[in-house]
Design a protein around this motif. Structure first.
Motif, mmCIF file in Angstrom:
data_model
loop_
_atom_site.group_PDB
_atom_site.id
_atom_site.type_symbol
_atom_site.label_atom_id
_atom_site.label_comp_id
_atom_site.label_asym_id
_atom_site.label_seq_id
_atom_site.Cartn_x
_atom_site.Cartn_y
_atom_site.Cartn_z
ATOM 1 N N PRO A 267 12.231 0.996 -15.587
ATOM 2 C CA PRO A 267 12.125 0.063 -14.457
ATOM 3 C C PRO A 267 12.027 0.808 -13.136
ATOM 4 N N ALA A 268 11.222 0.307 -12.253
ATOM 5 C CA ALA A 268 11.066 0.930 -10.943
ATOM 6 C C ALA A 268 12.334 0.745 -10.140
ATOM 7 N N GLU B 189 1.031 -3.792 -9.220
ATOM 8 C CA GLU B 189 -0.430 -3.649 -9.130
ATOM 9 C C GLU B 189 -1.017 -3.172 -10.461
ATOM 10 N N ARG B 190 -0.269 -2.247 -11.055
ATOM 11 C CA ARG B 190 -0.759 -1.746 -12.340
ATOM 12 C C ARG B 190 -0.786 -2.870 -13.384
ATOM 13 N N LEU B 191 0.321 -3.635 -13.399
ATOM 14 C CA LEU B 191 0.385 -4.727 -14.375
ATOM 15 C C LEU B 191 -0.703 -5.776 -14.111
ATOM 16 N N ARG B 192 -0.950 -6.024 -12.828
ATOM 17 C CA ARG B 192 -1.991 -7.002 -12.499
ATOM 18 C C ARG B 192 -3.359 -6.504 -12.982
ATOM 19 N N ALA B 193 -3.579 -5.225 -12.765
ATOM 20 C CA ALA B 193 -4.861 -4.652 -13.215
ATOM 21 C C ALA B 193 -4.990 -4.727 -14.727
ATOM 22 N N GLU B 194 -3.880 -4.431 -15.400
ATOM 23 C CA GLU B 194 -3.929 -4.502 -16.865
ATOM 24 C C GLU B 194 -4.160 -5.933 -17.340
ATOM 25 N N GLU C 112 8.431 0.765 -3.350
ATOM 26 C CA GLU C 112 7.091 1.294 -3.536
ATOM 27 C C GLU C 112 6.726 1.343 -5.018
ATOM 28 N N ALA C 113 7.737 1.765 -5.789
ATOM 29 C CA ALA C 113 7.480 1.857 -7.224
ATOM 30 C C ALA C 113 7.269 0.467 -7.823
ATOM 31 N N VAL C 114 8.047 -0.499 -7.350
ATOM 32 C CA VAL C 114 7.871 -1.871 -7.861
ATOM 33 C C VAL C 114 6.473 -2.383 -7.520
ATOM 34 N N THR C 115 6.084 -2.120 -6.300
ATOM 35 C CA THR C 115 4.745 -2.555 -5.891
ATOM 36 C C THR C 115 3.669 -1.896 -6.745
ATOM 37 N N ALA C 116 3.845 -0.613 -6.969
ATOM 38 C CA ALA C 116 2.863 0.100 -7.785
ATOM 39 C C ALA C 116 2.834 -0.455 -9.204
ATOM 40 N N ASP C 117 4.030 -0.725 -9.725
ATOM 41 C CA ASP C 117 4.092 -1.302 -11.065
ATOM 42 C C ASP C 117 3.396 -2.654 -11.119
#
Lengths: 406, 90
Positions: free
Chosen positions: B4-5, B16-21, B9-14
């Motif tokens: 878990p982030a 975005e990554r999840l949204r992209a996936e 910043e890490a949460v945001t990155a996570d």
């Protein structure tokens, strides 16, 4: 060159009507019908007709300002009115873009183009071909196939259905529409009624390029081995070589009373949309109905290839193939019925001939007339005299000559 | 599964990554659905085409018709000749 041919075609077809009011019975309109049939590519539709027996359909992607596209019933009424006015539907030619159409149709088919492009820029154009069974169909099929091949090779979207309706069509008109003079000449060697055999050389030639047809994603479409279908496949491959897609739905007449139609569409790969609504919708149905009226053999095959093939085009092919399958069944029954009728006629003729021979044999011998006695002649012909008479005559002549000489 | 982030910043990155996936998965599903539709359409078309040839008149039938037409044509001529001969007798 193109301009000259177009001008000739216009002259041959008669007046051209336009939706802007120049003699065209305008039925140009946004289409809900084509959308409703699940293909949804055609938005506008207008038919142009002329007193010479042709009408031309114009279709356009995107809405047009003149109201809804006629329904099948409305088309039927339009056609009825047209027929009552002396018009006769003779053909259908479809092209993807008016610019292509100008180039290709003018060069390959000599169908009216310039007026349409002038009045309907960007429109697709269709000329329906419906031919009478009373005119030789084979040359027209050959011409249509040939034109389709040419158009496909040129990257055009092309459709030539040749169903049958009643009435007699001016052959010269068809000639003009198909730009088929060369094929009409070639067709002189063909044998009506054995169309498959007659078309074999064409099919074999085209089939050289045949390969397995695949969809964009590689799905293999079934090949059918009949000669006429080889032609269809050849058309498809010819089109695909040009980077296009071709759809062939054809009916080949094999009986004296039957005729066929052949359809081919080629959409350029870069052209985007494909004519899915035409063959798959009411059009195919109307072709089938027209063909079945005359018990025509109606077969269809969809051969799809290359980038523009979509699921909807495959489904359109399926619809056309279904319709053609029913038509083929009708044709098979018609062929069987024709054979039975011929057998029955043979029996009847055998019986009639036997009766006539008996009657002739039983008839009294013709009364011989005694020759009239030859009238007495002073000098009978020499050749009818006996040798003794000849000798006497010769002696008499000799005496007479001697008397004269003395 | 990643840890878990622990920072914004890490949460945001996570996220975005999840949204992209998720978007990628949606695209894959849509593509799969397209492929399935195409597969079904091709199967359907092929099934229709496979039965089409069987519905056509057989070549044997066409040959029979051609022969029968020739026979009947000859008989018609013979009949016509007989009729003419009979007429000459009357």
């Amino acid at each position: 060159m193109a301009d000259r041919r177009v001008a000739r075609a216009v002259a041959g077809l008669g007046d051209v009507f336009t939706p802007s009011g120049l003699k065209i019975p305008t039925v140009c309109t946004p289409s809900t019908d084509f959308r409703a049939d699940g293909y949804g590519r055609l938005r506008g539709y207008v038919r142009l007709c002329n007193p010479g027996g042709a009408f031309i359909s114009v279709q356009k992607n995107g809405c047009t300002p003149d109201g809804p596209v006629p329904t099948s019933e409305e088309w039927a009424e339009i056609d009825r009115q047209r027929a009552a006015a002396g018009y006769e539907t003779i053909g259908c030619l479809v092209t993807k873009k008016s610019s292509n159409f100008i180039d290709v149709a003018a060069r390959q088919t000599a169908v009216v183009t310039a007026p349409l492009d002038r009045y309907l820029p960007g429109w697709q154009v269709a000329v329906d071909l419906i031919l009478s069974p009373m005119i030789p169909i084979l040359p027209l099929i050959l011409g249509a196939l040939n034109s389709a091949i040419d158009a496909a090779a040129a990257g055009a979207l092309y459709l030539i259905p040749v169903p049958v309706v009643g009435g007699v069509l001016q052959q010269t008109l068809v000639h003009e529409v198909l730009e088929g003079g060369r094929m009409l000449a070639k067709a002189g060697v063909a044998v009506p009624g054995l169309l498959g055999q007659a078309l074999a050389p064409v099919g074999l030639t085209i089939a050289k390029a045949t390969a397995t047809a695949k969809t964009t994603r590689g799905s293999v479409l079934r090949k059918i081995g009949a000669v006429s279908l080889e032609i269809a496949q050849g058309l498809a491959l010819t089109a695909s070589i040009a980077g296009g897609v071709i759809f062939v739905a054809g009916a080949i007449g094999v009986l004296p009373a039957s005729i066929g139609f052949a359809s081919a569409i080629n959409a350029p790969a870069s052209g985007g949309e494909f004519f899915t609504g035409v063959l798959g919708g009411e059009f195919a149905t109307s072709l089938e109905a027209a063909a079945s009226d005359f018990g025509a053999l109606s077969l269809a095959i969809g051969v799809l290839k290359d980038a523009a093939v979509t699921t909807s085009t495959i489904l359109a092919a399926k619809d056309a193939a279904d319709a053609a399958k029913r038509g083929a069944k009708l044709a098979r029954h018609a062929a069987e019925a024709q054979f039975r009728a011929l057998v029955a006629e043979q029996r009847a003729l055998d019986a009639e001939i036997a009766r006539l021979e008996r009657e002739i044999a039983a008839a009294p011998a013709p009364r011989t007339v005694a020759p009239m006695p030859a009238p007495a002649r002073a000098a009978a012909p020499v050749q009818s005299m006996s040798n003794g008479a000849r000798a006497l005559l010769a002696a008499g002549l000799a005496l007479a000559l001697a008397e004269v000489l003395e | 599964m990643s840890a878990p982030a622990t920072t914004p910043e890490a949460v945001t990155a996570d996220a975005e990554r999840l949204r992209a996936e998720t978007d990628a998965l949606a695209l894959d599903r849509a593509r799969l659905a397209d492929l399935e539709r195409e597969r079904d359409a091709v199967r359907s078309l092929n099934a229709t085409l496979s039965g089409l040839a069987a519905e056509l008149p057989s070549q044997a039938t066409l040959d029979q018709i051609a022969r029968q037409q020739a026979t009947v044509s000859a008989l018609r001529q013979k009949r016509d000749a007989l009729l003419a001969r009979k007429a000459g007798l009357q």
